[in-house]
Design a protein around this motif. Structure first.
Motif, short mmCIF file in Angstrom:
data_model
loop_
_atom_site.label_atom_id
_atom_site.label_comp_id
_atom_site.label_asym_id
_atom_site.label_seq_id
_atom_site.Cartn_x
_atom_site.Cartn_y
_atom_site.Cartn_z
N GLN A 111 0.49 -1.10 -0.20
CA GLN A 111 -0.41 -0.02 -0.12
C GLN A 111 0.96 1.29 -0.13
O GLN A 111 0.58 2.22 -1.10
CB GLN A 111 -0.42 0.56 1.29
CG GLN A 111 -2.19 -0.93 1.76
CD GLN A 111 -1.44 -2.36 1.61
OE1 GLN A 111 -0.34 -2.33 2.54
NE2 GLN A 111 -2.53 -3.38 1.14
N LEU A 112 1.78 1.35 0.86
CA LEU A 112 3.36 2.37 0.59
C LEU A 112 3.30 2.77 -0.47
O LEU A 112 3.64 3.91 -1.12
CB LEU A 112 3.86 1.79 1.96
CG LEU A 112 3.48 1.82 3.31
CD1 LEU A 112 4.14 2.07 4.65
CD2 LEU A 112 3.34 3.51 3.91
N ALA A 113 3.94 1.33 -1.13
CA ALA A 113 4.44 1.87 -2.85
C ALA A 113 3.87 2.59 -3.18
O ALA A 113 3.87 3.15 -4.53
CB ALA A 113 4.69 -0.04 -2.98
N GLN A 114 2.12 2.21 -3.36
CA GLN A 114 0.86 2.38 -4.38
C GLN A 114 0.68 4.07 -4.37
O GLN A 114 0.25 4.76 -4.91
CB GLN A 114 0.16 1.40 -4.10
CG GLN A 114 -0.63 0.62 -4.82
CD GLN A 114 -1.53 -0.87 -4.36
OE1 GLN A 114 -2.14 -0.25 -3.43
NE2 GLN A 114 -2.06 -1.04 -5.41
N GLY A 154 2.93 4.34 12.38
CA GLY A 154 4.26 4.00 12.42
C GLY A 154 5.33 3.34 10.74
O GLY A 154 5.69 3.26 10.63
N ALA A 155 4.43 4.23 10.51
CA ALA A 155 4.29 4.47 8.86
C ALA A 155 4.94 5.29 8.09
O ALA A 155 5.40 5.59 7.11
CB ALA A 155 3.07 3.26 7.94
N PRO A 190 5.68 9.69 1.76
CA PRO A 190 5.64 11.09 1.48
C PRO A 190 5.29 11.91 2.75
O PRO A 190 4.52 11.38 3.50
CB PRO A 190 4.59 11.44 0.50
CG PRO A 190 4.38 9.88 -0.87
CD PRO A 190 4.06 8.92 0.46
N PRO A 191 5.29 13.48 2.58
CA PRO A 191 5.29 13.91 3.72
C PRO A 191 3.77 13.96 3.59
O PRO A 191 3.07 14.17 2.41
CB PRO A 191 5.43 15.38 3.25
CG PRO A 191 7.05 15.19 2.51
CD PRO A 191 6.68 13.52 1.60
N HIS A 237 7.52 -7.53 3.58
CA HIS A 237 5.97 -7.16 3.30
C HIS A 237 5.77 -5.67 4.18
O HIS A 237 4.60 -5.20 4.47
CB HIS A 237 5.00 -8.57 4.22
CG HIS A 237 3.84 -8.31 3.49
ND1 HIS A 237 2.37 -7.23 4.62
CD2 HIS A 237 2.83 -7.85 2.61
CE1 HIS A 237 1.15 -7.65 3.52
NE2 HIS A 237 1.39 -7.51 2.75
N THR A 238 6.05 -6.18 5.88
CA THR A 238 5.59 -5.09 7.15
C THR A 238 6.41 -4.18 7.39
O THR A 238 7.71 -4.75 8.09
CB THR A 238 4.66 -6.14 7.43
OG1 THR A 238 4.06 -5.98 6.82
CG2 THR A 238 4.25 -5.18 8.77
#
Ligand code: ADP
Length: 509
Positions: free
Chosen positions: A164-167, A204-205, A210-211, A307-308
């Motif tokens: 999700q973070l990559a997306q 935590g993520a 990005p900001p 993954h996490t």
């Protein structure tokens, strides 16, 4: 909708007070902060008809979904809608503190004993409280903070793992947008995480994204995916979002552009996340499904770092410790005399011997003496009894204890409420149906109740002249007709061990 505000403050204390249901309170909060703009209050009949017919309020402004409040009839019997000073209703939070004043401009009977009420709301009292209150900023305040240009909205109702973070990173780059994360905090997440756990996991993520501006929004799910998506889009727009990143192929409405992300996979050649079809099959790892994640946590295995992010994993592990350390409710249901108490006591003894967890036995008769004294056996009283047991059991389990309950609990609804309460407390729930047939229970007639019921001295006896709704969701079914107590306890312990709820050394030889 009428926005004219006439009710003076000094009349507040005479106005009837009411605590709306949780999802109504969530709506109320969104009305008060302006997140539901242009709505100024709960909808009346004219607006509701118009919304249903053409997706617009009566005045023509687009609005997708009913936002309603229902109250008991006796509450509004004294209101006079024609008199502006006698149509006020004080809405309170679950602790009874006044939150808002509703000026009732429309009132109509809905279901038996209930009225729909429509009209504008105004905040009273000192605003909200609760964990992470500082994140519950109003839309106007947030819009002030946003840089000009595009704003990508992400409704983060689940933790953000690396895919999700990559997306998100990809979408922010493509759009050159500012990132606004909206965390729904009105109820437990779809994965059963308490709102504060979800918030902590998102934070935590934070250093992997990005900001971003992060806001907690009390938006509740209504159990209708389309409505939820439409309302979320409205709220996102109120917060200044221009584009939303959706993980489902849902329409957004409200004039927002939606990005439907392509599926990413982890490329083990360089540790990057990219479109899965761009990676040779032998080099790619697909994102873990929710079930896989839960299974790893349940068994006490670490979530893999590819993954996490470890900071996210830490929060999830704290919230969902391995089953053997987590709170648990073992809930027996069955006819009187089926064997619930006897088996429960045997189970309690076996578990106490291990000393792994503190244990509370909420047995039928003890409960009726201590917790539910004065309650009878009408349907309402039985439901209340089971509800109280379920509530106490869930609190015990919230603190990692083990609660064993054995009410008759003849109704499915009450049982599922107990299950839900345990789930919301982050605990496990094991439903044990002691399915001994009526004839056997009646032959045992340990307390002489069946004889009295048959003789007409006792009414409302479950199985005789009151229904028992057979559970279809039992985790264990025991018919004690041909089993000894020891065998029943053994079967239960085996189940609890195999499913990871208790340590295997407990297993009797
Ligand atoms: P409940 O709590 O369901 O009303 P109780 O446990 O009070 O039922 O009573 C069950 C009766 O059935 C007890 O007298 C118990 O000794 C007897 N019984 C016989 N076999 C079993 C068994 N396998 N498990 C539990 N109880 C049994």
């Amino acid at each position: 909708m009428s926005n004219g505000w006439v009710l003076p403050d000094e009349l507040l204390r005479d106005a009837p007070a009411y605590t709306p249901r949780p999802y109504e309170l969530a709506d109320l909060e969104l009305l008060l902060t302006g997140a539901y703009a242009p709505l100024a209050g709960f909808l009346g009949r004219a607006d509701l008809t118009s919304v249903a017919r053409r997706g617009r309020l009566a005045d023509g402004s687009p609005w997708p979904v009913p936002v309603t409040l229902q109250v008991p009839a006796e509450l509004v019997s004294g209101l006079d809608l024609n008199n502006p000073v006698e149509r006020g209703l004080v809405l309170t939070d679950p602790e009874g503190a006044p939150t808002a004043l509703l000026e009732v401009t429309d009132l109509w009977p809905t279901t038996q004993g209930w009225y729909g009420v429509g009209g504008p709301v105004r905040r009273i009292g000192d605003g909200g409280h609760g964990p992470f209150q500082r994140l519950r900023r109003a839309p106007a305040e947030v819009r002030e903070l946003l840089p000009p240009g595009r704003v990508l909205g992400v409704i983060a109702d689940r933790p953000l793992h690396r895919p999700q973070l990559a997306q998100i990173a990809h979408a922010v780059r493509t759009l050159a947008a500012h990132l606004l994360i909206l965390i729904p905090v009105a109820n437990t997440s779809p994965d059963g995480l308490a709102p504060e756990v979800l918030v902590r996991s998102i934070f935590g993520a934070r250093d992997r994204m990005p900001p971003a501006t992060i806001v907690a929004v009390p938006i509740a799910r209504r159990g209708d995916d389309i409505w939820d998506a439409l309302l979320r889009a409205r709220v996102a727009r109120a917060y200044g979002v221009t584009h939303v990143l959706s993980t489902t192929e849902m329409l957004t409405g409200g004039g927002l552009r939606m990005l439907v992300p392509r599926e990413l996979a982890y490329d083990n050649r360089d540790g990057q996340w990219r479109w899965r079809d761009d990676i040779p099959p032998r080099n790619r790892r697909l994102p873990l499904g929710q079930e896989e994640i839960e299974d790893l946590l349940d068994r006490g295995f670490p979530l893999p770092e590819w993954h996490t992010p470890p900071t996210v994993a830490k929060e999830l592990t704290r919230a969902r410790p391995p089953r053997r350390h987590r709170g648990l409710v073992v809930f027996f249901t069955g006819l009187s005399g089926s064997g619930k108490s006897t088996i429960a006591r045997g189970l309690a003894d076996a578990l106490r011997e291990s000393g792994d967890r503190t244990l509370t036995l909420l047995d039928g008769d003890v409960v009726r003496r201590e917790l539910s004294a004065g309650l009878g056996f009408s349907r309402a009283d039985r439901d209340l009894n089971v509800r109280r047991i379920g509530w106490v059991a869930a609190e015990v389990a919230r603190h990692r204890g083990l609660a064993i309950c054995c009410p008759i609990a003849p109704y499915h609804r009450a049982r599922s409420i107990a299950r839900e309460m345990a789930r919301s407390a982050g605990a496990g729930f094991v439903l044990v149906h002691v399915a001994t047939p009526l004839a056997v229970c009646e032959r045992r007639d340990r307390k002489g109740l069946y004889a009295r019921a048959r003789a007409g001295q006792l009414t409302g006896m479950t199985g005789v002249d009151d229904p028992y709704e057979e559970p279809k969701d039992a985790d264990v079914v025991l018919d004690t007709t041909d089993l000894t107590v020891e065998e029943c306890v053994h079967l239960l312990l085996t189940h609890l061990t195999e499913t990871g709820w208790v340590e295997s050394r407990l297993q009797p030889a």
